[in-house]
Design a protein around this motif. Structure first.
Motif, PDB file in Angstrom:
ATOM      1  N   LYS A 106       0.835  -1.226   0.000  1.00  0.00           N
ATOM      2  CA  LYS A 106       0.000   0.000   0.000  1.00  0.00           C
ATOM      3  C   LYS A 106       0.866   1.271   0.000  1.00  0.00           C
ATOM      4  O   LYS A 106       0.486   2.284  -0.578  1.00  0.00           O
ATOM      5  CB  LYS A 106      -0.983   0.002   1.176  1.00  0.00           C
ATOM      6  CG  LYS A 106      -0.313   0.044   2.522  1.00  0.00           C
ATOM      7  CD  LYS A 106      -1.268   0.146   3.680  1.00  0.00           C
ATOM      8  CE  LYS A 106      -0.442   0.299   4.948  1.00  0.00           C
ATOM      9  NZ  LYS A 106      -1.185   0.382   6.167  1.00  0.00           N
ATOM     10  N   LYS A 107       2.040   1.199   0.603  1.00  0.00           N
ATOM     11  CA  LYS A 107       2.932   2.364   0.605  1.00  0.00           C
ATOM     12  C   LYS A 107       3.505   2.585  -0.792  1.00  0.00           C
ATOM     13  O   LYS A 107       3.695   3.715  -1.237  1.00  0.00           O
ATOM     14  CB  LYS A 107       4.056   2.175   1.623  1.00  0.00           C
ATOM     15  CG  LYS A 107       3.505   2.059   3.031  1.00  0.00           C
ATOM     16  CD  LYS A 107       4.576   2.006   4.085  1.00  0.00           C
ATOM     17  CE  LYS A 107       3.943   1.898   5.461  1.00  0.00           C
ATOM     18  NZ  LYS A 107       4.902   1.793   6.536  1.00  0.00           N
ATOM     19  N   LEU A 108       3.737   1.486  -1.485  1.00  0.00           N
ATOM     20  CA  LEU A 108       4.311   1.599  -2.833  1.00  0.00           C
ATOM     21  C   LEU A 108       3.294   2.157  -3.817  1.00  0.00           C
ATOM     22  O   LEU A 108       3.666   2.845  -4.775  1.00  0.00           O
ATOM     23  CB  LEU A 108       4.840   0.241  -3.299  1.00  0.00           C
ATOM     24  CG  LEU A 108       5.987  -0.294  -2.432  1.00  0.00           C
ATOM     25  CD1 LEU A 108       6.425  -1.664  -2.920  1.00  0.00           C
ATOM     26  CD2 LEU A 108       7.178   0.668  -2.436  1.00  0.00           C
ATOM     27  N   ALA A 127       9.167  -6.123  -2.254  1.00  0.00           N
ATOM     28  CA  ALA A 127       9.908  -7.335  -1.870  1.00  0.00           C
ATOM     29  C   ALA A 127      10.495  -7.117  -0.483  1.00  0.00           C
ATOM     30  O   ALA A 127      10.503  -5.999   0.032  1.00  0.00           O
ATOM     31  CB  ALA A 127      11.046  -7.582  -2.864  1.00  0.00           C
ATOM     32  N   ARG A 128      11.016  -8.192   0.083  1.00  0.00           N
ATOM     33  CA  ARG A 128      11.777  -8.055   1.317  1.00  0.00           C
ATOM     34  C   ARG A 128      13.259  -7.926   0.936  1.00  0.00           C
ATOM     35  O   ARG A 128      13.742  -8.631   0.050  1.00  0.00           O
ATOM     36  CB  ARG A 128      11.583  -9.287   2.218  1.00  0.00           C
ATOM     37  CG  ARG A 128      10.160  -9.399   2.797  1.00  0.00           C
ATOM     38  CD  ARG A 128      10.139 -10.310   3.994  1.00  0.00           C
ATOM     39  NE  ARG A 128      10.918  -9.799   5.097  1.00  0.00           N
ATOM     40  CZ  ARG A 128      10.471  -8.929   6.007  1.00  0.00           C
ATOM     41  NH1 ARG A 128       9.250  -8.472   5.958  1.00  0.00           N
ATOM     42  NH2 ARG A 128      11.257  -8.513   6.974  1.00  0.00           N
ATOM     43  N   ALA A 129      13.938  -7.043   1.634  1.00  0.00           N
ATOM     44  CA  ALA A 129      15.335  -6.756   1.310  1.00  0.00           C
ATOM     45  C   ALA A 129      16.188  -8.030   1.331  1.00  0.00           C
ATOM     46  O   ALA A 129      17.030  -8.245   0.455  1.00  0.00           O
ATOM     47  CB  ALA A 129      15.890  -5.750   2.309  1.00  0.00           C
ATOM     48  N   GLU A 158      22.846  -6.231   7.089  1.00  0.00           N
ATOM     49  CA  GLU A 158      22.565  -7.480   6.361  1.00  0.00           C
ATOM     50  C   GLU A 158      21.553  -7.236   5.238  1.00  0.00           C
ATOM     51  O   GLU A 158      21.563  -7.916   4.216  1.00  0.00           O
ATOM     52  CB  GLU A 158      22.088  -8.573   7.320  1.00  0.00           C
ATOM     53  CG  GLU A 158      22.099  -9.937   6.666  1.00  0.00           C
ATOM     54  CD  GLU A 158      22.143 -11.095   7.656  1.00  0.00           C
ATOM     55  OE1 GLU A 158      22.279 -10.863   8.867  1.00  0.00           O
ATOM     56  OE2 GLU A 158      22.049 -12.248   7.183  1.00  0.00           O
ATOM     57  N   TYR A 159      20.663  -6.268   5.427  1.00  0.00           N
ATOM     58  CA  TYR A 159      19.730  -5.898   4.360  1.00  0.00           C
ATOM     59  C   TYR A 159      20.457  -5.122   3.246  1.00  0.00           C
ATOM     60  O   TYR A 159      20.153  -5.303   2.071  1.00  0.00           O
ATOM     61  CB  TYR A 159      18.615  -4.988   4.892  1.00  0.00           C
ATOM     62  CG  TYR A 159      17.585  -5.603   5.824  1.00  0.00           C
ATOM     63  CD1 TYR A 159      17.439  -6.977   5.960  1.00  0.00           C
ATOM     64  CD2 TYR A 159      16.727  -4.780   6.550  1.00  0.00           C
ATOM     65  CE1 TYR A 159      16.468  -7.515   6.811  1.00  0.00           C
ATOM     66  CE2 TYR A 159      15.756  -5.312   7.390  1.00  0.00           C
ATOM     67  CZ  TYR A 159      15.640  -6.671   7.526  1.00  0.00           C
ATOM     68  OH  TYR A 159      14.684  -7.186   8.354  1.00  0.00           O
ATOM     69  N   CYS A 160      21.330  -4.216   3.655  1.00  0.00           N
ATOM     70  CA  CYS A 160      21.822  -3.191   2.703  1.00  0.00           C
ATOM     71  C   CYS A 160      23.170  -3.487   2.056  1.00  0.00           C
ATOM     72  O   CYS A 160      23.357  -3.177   0.876  1.00  0.00           O
ATOM     73  CB  CYS A 160      21.891  -1.838   3.407  1.00  0.00           C
ATOM     74  SG  CYS A 160      20.248  -1.211   3.853  1.00  0.00           S
TER      75      CYS A 160
HETATM   76  N1  SAM Z   1      11.995   4.819   5.520  1.00  0.00           N
HETATM   77  C1  SAM Z   1      10.660   5.310   5.778  1.00  0.00           C
HETATM   78  C2  SAM Z   1      10.690   6.486   6.717  1.00  0.00           C
HETATM   79  O1  SAM Z   1      11.736   6.769   7.283  1.00  0.00           O
HETATM   80  O2  SAM Z   1       9.657   7.157   6.870  1.00  0.00           O
HETATM   81  C3  SAM Z   1       9.769   4.213   6.353  1.00  0.00           C
HETATM   82  C4  SAM Z   1      10.116   3.772   7.741  1.00  0.00           C
HETATM   83  S1  SAM Z   1       8.993   2.570   8.367  1.00  0.00           S
HETATM   84  C5  SAM Z   1       9.177   2.739  10.065  1.00  0.00           C
HETATM   85  C6  SAM Z   1       9.846   1.032   7.976  1.00  0.00           C
HETATM   86  C7  SAM Z   1       9.562   0.567   6.575  1.00  0.00           C
HETATM   87  O3  SAM Z   1      10.444  -0.492   6.250  1.00  0.00           O
HETATM   88  C8  SAM Z   1       8.143   0.010   6.429  1.00  0.00           C
HETATM   89  O4  SAM Z   1       7.510   0.631   5.327  1.00  0.00           O
HETATM   90  C9  SAM Z   1       8.344  -1.479   6.212  1.00  0.00           C
HETATM   91  O5  SAM Z   1       7.358  -2.039   5.364  1.00  0.00           O
HETATM   92  C10 SAM Z   1       9.731  -1.520   5.605  1.00  0.00           C
HETATM   93  N2  SAM Z   1      10.485  -2.769   5.858  1.00  0.00           N
HETATM   94  C11 SAM Z   1      10.759  -3.327   7.074  1.00  0.00           C
HETATM   95  N3  SAM Z   1      11.490  -4.455   6.917  1.00  0.00           N
HETATM   96  C12 SAM Z   1      11.697  -4.596   5.577  1.00  0.00           C
HETATM   97  C13 SAM Z   1      12.376  -5.575   4.792  1.00  0.00           C
HETATM   98  N4  SAM Z   1      12.986  -6.617   5.364  1.00  0.00           N
HETATM   99  N5  SAM Z   1      12.387  -5.425   3.442  1.00  0.00           N
HETATM  100  C14 SAM Z   1      11.749  -4.374   2.868  1.00  0.00           C
HETATM  101  N6  SAM Z   1      11.080  -3.423   3.563  1.00  0.00           N
HETATM  102  C15 SAM Z   1      11.053  -3.528   4.896  1.00  0.00           C
END
Ligand code: SAM
Length: 239
Positions: A106-108, A127-129, A158-160
């Motif tokens: 929904k955010k996308l 996707a998940r990172a 680990e994500y980035c």
């Molecule tokens: N970066 C934005 C900000 O600063 O306003 C959003 C922050 S929000 C607290 C965290 C976001 O990271 C959420 O939209 C969540 O869906 C996303 N997120 C968390 N874990 C994730 C993952 N493993 N892969 C992709 N997105 C992820």
């Protein structure tokens, strides 16, 4: 304009970041859409225009004060949410090729609508990172990788870092506790291919303390990383 121009420009001049008139107009439209969408979909707790100017827009633009991102660089914002910092950085620097990644669809949808309204392009990826980072078309393909408010520094590495090419930069946007988070994440940084780390300190508005930790990618991320989500949650790298 709904965003108070002086508030935005003052915050940016404090950071030493310049943006052009087109970017100011686009940020204003973005703020308008954010406030409107937020009445239907929960995107952000920050909905006052002056607060959006400082806590979302200027905060996202601290990245430009910390890092000199090369012209035309391939960039990814991991967990972009409603577009912070990636969409703001695209507005300020339309030469950059952004991938905006989030695990929440929904955010996308909101992000795609803003891009369409502003006439800008980014790859919007659901996707998940930790899964995307294993795909060869994303792994070690980015000159610049960033994230704000997504996870603690060790998990964030680990994500980035798997997305970051050798010679590229990962910039983690952090709050006042950045120093402690970094200490806990040092084993992860080196295991995942990170090298030199630098600290960039900012004060936003009256007193909000922000830090950007930049990590240079100096060697390949070993193939076993990123691990599946459950393993990342269960066991810290180096513990
Ligand atoms: N970066 C934005 C900000 O600063 O306003 C959003 C922050 S929000 C607290 C965290 C976001 O990271 C959420 O939209 C969540 O869906 C996303 N997120 C968390 N874990 C994730 C993952 N493993 N892969 C992709 N997105 C992820």
């Amino acid at each position: 304009m709904i965003v108070p121009r002086e508030t935005l420009l003052q915050a940016l001049s404090h950071l030493g970041v310049l943006i052009d008139e087109t970017a100011i107009e686009r940020l204003d439209r973005y703020a308008e859409m954010l406030i409107d969408y937020n009445t239907r979909v929960n995107l952000t707790a920050i909905i006052e225009p002056a607060e959006i100017a400082v806590k979302h827009f200027a905060d996202s633009l601290t990245v430009l004060a910390a890092v000199d991102i090369p012209q035309g660089a391939r960039c990814i914002d991991v967990g972009t949410g409603a577009g912070f910092p990636g969409l703001v950085l695209l507005i300020a620097r339309p030469d950059l090729k952004w991938t905006l990644l989030d695990s929440t669809q929904k955010k996308l949808r909101f992000i795609q609508d803003v891009l369409n309204a502003l006439g800008l392009h980014a790859d919007v990826v659901h996707a998940r990172a930790e899964e995307l980072g294993r795909r060869p078309d994303y792994r070690e393909q980015f000159d610049f990788v960033t994230a704000r408010a997504v996870a603690a520094m060790d998990t964030l590495c680990e994500y980035c870092l798997p997305f970051t090419r050798i010679g590229g930069i990962f910039a983690a946007m952090k709050g006042p506790d950045a120093e402690n988070e970094l200490q806990a994440a040092r084993p992860a940084v080196s295991r995942l291919g990170g090298g030199k780390i630098a600290f960039h300190h900012f004060t936003l508005g009256e007193s909000a303390e922000r830090n950007i930790l930049t990590v240079e990618k100096t060697s390949h991320t070993p193939p076993k990383y990123p691990r599946p989500s459950a393993q990342i949650a269960k066991r810290k790298i180096g513990s």
